[in-house]
Scaffold this motif. Structure first.
Motif, PDB file in Angstrom:
ATOM      1  N   THR A  75       0.839  -1.184   0.000  1.00 27.51           N
ATOM      2  CA  THR A  75       0.000   0.000   0.000  1.00 27.51           C
ATOM      3  C   THR A  75       0.881   1.244   0.000  1.00 27.51           C
ATOM      4  OG1 THR A  75      -0.069   0.003   2.410  1.00 27.51           O
ATOM      5  CG2 THR A  75      -1.871  -1.125   1.264  1.00 27.51           C
ATOM      6  N   TYR A  76       0.255   2.383  -0.251  1.00 24.98           N
ATOM      7  CA  TYR A  76       0.968   3.665  -0.257  1.00 24.98           C
ATOM      8  C   TYR A  76       0.344   4.567   0.787  1.00 24.98           C
ATOM      9  CZ  TYR A  76       2.821   1.946  -4.620  1.00 24.98           C
ATOM     10  OH  TYR A  76       3.450   1.176  -5.568  1.00 24.98           O
ATOM     11  N   TRP A  77       1.180   5.353   1.400  1.00 30.20           N
ATOM     12  CA  TRP A  77       0.765   6.249   2.463  1.00 30.20           C
ATOM     13  C   TRP A  77       1.339   7.633   2.179  1.00 30.20           C
ATOM     14  CZ3 TRP A  77      -1.968   4.018   6.604  1.00 30.20           C
ATOM     15  CH2 TRP A  77      -2.022   2.637   6.578  1.00 30.20           C
ATOM     16  N   TYR A  78       0.650   8.668   2.640  1.00 33.16           N
ATOM     17  CA  TYR A  78       1.156  10.031   2.544  1.00 33.16           C
ATOM     18  C   TYR A  78       1.619  10.439   3.924  1.00 33.16           C
ATOM     19  CZ  TYR A  78       1.367  15.030   1.826  1.00 33.16           C
ATOM     20  OH  TYR A  78       1.799  16.326   1.751  1.00 33.16           O
ATOM     21  N   ASN A  79       2.862  10.882   4.028  1.00 37.76           N
ATOM     22  CA  ASN A  79       3.414  11.335   5.292  1.00 37.76           C
ATOM     23  C   ASN A  79       3.132  12.831   5.398  1.00 37.76           C
ATOM     24  OD1 ASN A  79       5.256  12.470   7.242  1.00 37.76           O
ATOM     25  ND2 ASN A  79       6.284  10.496   7.250  1.00 37.76           N
ATOM     26  N   ARG A  90       0.842   9.594   9.200  1.00 39.79           N
ATOM     27  CA  ARG A  90       0.438   8.951   7.951  1.00 39.79           C
ATOM     28  C   ARG A  90      -1.028   9.164   7.629  1.00 39.79           C
ATOM     29  NH1 ARG A  90       2.693   3.817   9.960  1.00 39.79           N
ATOM     30  NH2 ARG A  90       0.512   3.236  10.076  1.00 39.79           N
ATOM     31  N   ILE A  91      -1.305   9.332   6.330  1.00 38.73           N
ATOM     32  CA  ILE A  91      -2.664   9.335   5.812  1.00 38.73           C
ATOM     33  C   ILE A  91      -2.733   8.185   4.818  1.00 38.73           C
ATOM     34  CG2 ILE A  91      -4.408  10.608   4.512  1.00 38.73           C
ATOM     35  CD1 ILE A  91      -3.003  13.198   5.412  1.00 38.73           C
ATOM     36  N   GLY A  92      -3.735   7.344   4.954  1.00 33.73           N
ATOM     37  CA  GLY A  92      -3.859   6.224   4.030  1.00 33.73           C
ATOM     38  C   GLY A  92      -4.502   5.053   4.724  1.00 33.73           C
ATOM     39  N   PRO A  93      -4.471   3.934   4.119  1.00 40.19           N
ATOM     40  CA  PRO A  93      -3.674   3.545   2.962  1.00 40.19           C
ATOM     41  C   PRO A  93      -4.354   3.881   1.643  1.00 40.19           C
ATOM     42  CG  PRO A  93      -4.848   1.647   3.749  1.00 40.19           C
ATOM     43  CD  PRO A  93      -5.191   2.787   4.689  1.00 40.19           C
ATOM     44  N   PHE A  94      -3.555   3.972   0.608  1.00 41.98           N
ATOM     45  CA  PHE A  94      -4.013   4.188  -0.749  1.00 41.98           C
ATOM     46  C   PHE A  94      -3.496   3.043  -1.612  1.00 41.98           C
ATOM     47  CE2 PHE A  94      -3.682   8.384   1.194  1.00 41.98           C
ATOM     48  CZ  PHE A  94      -4.934   8.904   0.928  1.00 41.98           C
ATOM     49  N   THR A  95      -4.197   2.770  -2.699  1.00 41.97           N
ATOM     50  CA  THR A  95      -3.803   1.649  -3.544  1.00 41.97           C
ATOM     51  C   THR A  95      -2.751   2.022  -4.579  1.00 41.97           C
ATOM     52  OG1 THR A  95      -5.677   2.074  -4.997  1.00 41.97           O
ATOM     53  CG2 THR A  95      -5.976   0.421  -3.269  1.00 41.97           C
ATOM     54  N   THR A  96      -2.609   3.326  -4.871  1.00 39.35           N
ATOM     55  CA  THR A  96      -1.605   3.751  -5.846  1.00 39.35           C
ATOM     56  C   THR A  96      -0.779   4.901  -5.287  1.00 39.35           C
ATOM     57  OG1 THR A  96      -3.016   5.414  -6.916  1.00 39.35           O
ATOM     58  CG2 THR A  96      -3.132   3.150  -7.783  1.00 39.35           C
ATOM     59  N   ARG A  97       0.402   5.065  -5.834  1.00 43.46           N
ATOM     60  CA  ARG A  97       1.279   6.176  -5.458  1.00 43.46           C
ATOM     61  C   ARG A  97       0.618   7.523  -5.795  1.00 43.46           C
ATOM     62  NH1 ARG A  97       6.314   7.362  -4.171  1.00 43.46           N
ATOM     63  NH2 ARG A  97       6.974   5.211  -4.076  1.00 43.46           N
ATOM     64  N   GLU A  98      -0.044   7.569  -6.943  1.00 46.79           N
ATOM     65  CA  GLU A  98      -0.690   8.803  -7.394  1.00 46.79           C
ATOM     66  C   GLU A  98      -1.812   9.224  -6.446  1.00 46.79           C
ATOM     67  OE1 GLU A  98      -0.122   6.085  -9.395  1.00 46.79           O
ATOM     68  OE2 GLU A  98       1.616   6.992 -10.389  1.00 46.79           O
ATOM     69  N   GLU A  99      -2.587   8.247  -6.000  1.00 48.17           N
ATOM     70  CA  GLU A  99      -3.658   8.533  -5.059  1.00 48.17           C
ATOM     71  C   GLU A  99      -3.077   9.049  -3.736  1.00 48.17           C
ATOM     72  OE1 GLU A  99      -5.947   5.097  -3.806  1.00 48.17           O
ATOM     73  OE2 GLU A  99      -7.790   6.235  -4.109  1.00 48.17           O
ATOM     74  N   ALA A 100      -2.022   8.437  -3.258  1.00 50.81           N
ATOM     75  CA  ALA A 100      -1.397   8.882  -2.006  1.00 50.81           C
ATOM     76  C   ALA A 100      -0.853  10.299  -2.140  1.00 50.81           C
ATOM     77  CB  ALA A 100      -0.280   7.924  -1.604  1.00 50.81           C
ATOM     78  N   GLY A 157       5.567  15.331   3.750  1.00 51.90           N
ATOM     79  CA  GLY A 157       4.986  15.597   2.439  1.00 51.90           C
ATOM     80  C   GLY A 157       5.376  14.559   1.395  1.00 51.90           C
ATOM     81  N   GLN A 158       5.889  13.421   1.841  1.00 51.36           N
ATOM     82  CA  GLN A 158       6.355  12.380   0.924  1.00 51.36           C
ATOM     83  C   GLN A 158       5.394  11.195   0.911  1.00 51.36           C
ATOM     84  OE1 GLN A 158       9.282  12.752  -0.935  1.00 51.36           O
ATOM     85  NE2 GLN A 158       9.098  14.816  -0.111  1.00 51.36           N
ATOM     86  N   VAL A 159       5.366  10.504  -0.240  1.00 54.18           N
ATOM     87  CA  VAL A 159       4.613   9.260  -0.360  1.00 54.18           C
ATOM     88  C   VAL A 159       5.530   8.124   0.076  1.00 54.18           C
ATOM     89  CG1 VAL A 159       3.514   7.670  -1.978  1.00 54.18           C
ATOM     90  CG2 VAL A 159       3.160  10.144  -2.212  1.00 54.18           C
ATOM     91  N   GLU A 160       4.978   7.209   0.861  1.00 54.90           N
ATOM     92  CA  GLU A 160       5.753   6.072   1.362  1.00 54.90           C
ATOM     93  C   GLU A 160       5.153   4.772   0.833  1.00 54.90           C
ATOM     94  OE1 GLU A 160       5.394   6.418   5.596  1.00 54.90           O
ATOM     95  OE2 GLU A 160       6.738   8.135   5.686  1.00 54.90           O
ATOM     96  N   GLU A 161       6.004   3.827   0.513  1.00 50.02           N
ATOM     97  CA  GLU A 161       5.552   2.494   0.123  1.00 50.02           C
ATOM     98  C   GLU A 161       5.490   1.646   1.383  1.00 50.02           C
ATOM     99  OE1 GLU A 161       7.347   0.617  -3.272  1.00 50.02           O
ATOM    100  OE2 GLU A 161       7.899   2.588  -4.077  1.00 50.02           O
TER     101      GLU A 161
END
Length: 67
Positions: free
Chosen positions: A14-18, A35-45, A22-26
């Motif tokens: 999954t992908y998370w937004y820190n 963290r905000i998430g989870p998201f299914t794609t990097r773009e969504e995060a 301000g970075q996307v994390e795998e």
């Protein structure tokens, strides 16, 4: 709600937004408070703040309609 109910079999996929950096994390890498998430794609995060704002507006509009 369990991770399976969210459609998450493996949290590392999954992908998370820190929100602190301000970075996307795998996968969940940072503290949950950051963290905000989870998201299914990097773009969504990467759009996490925009998605949160859209959902908040929808909830406010829904509550206002109920009053």
């Amino acid at each position: 709600m369990s991770k399976q109910e969210w459609g998450i079999d493996d949290p590392s996929e999954t992908y998370w937004y820190n929100s602190r950096t301000g970075q996307v994390e795998e996968g969940p890498q940072s503290l949950s408070v950051d963290r905000i998430g989870p998201f299914t794609t990097r773009e969504e995060a990467a759009r996490a703040n925009e998605i949160v704002a859209e959902r908040s507006k929808a909830w406010r509009d829904e509550e206002a309609a109920e009053d």
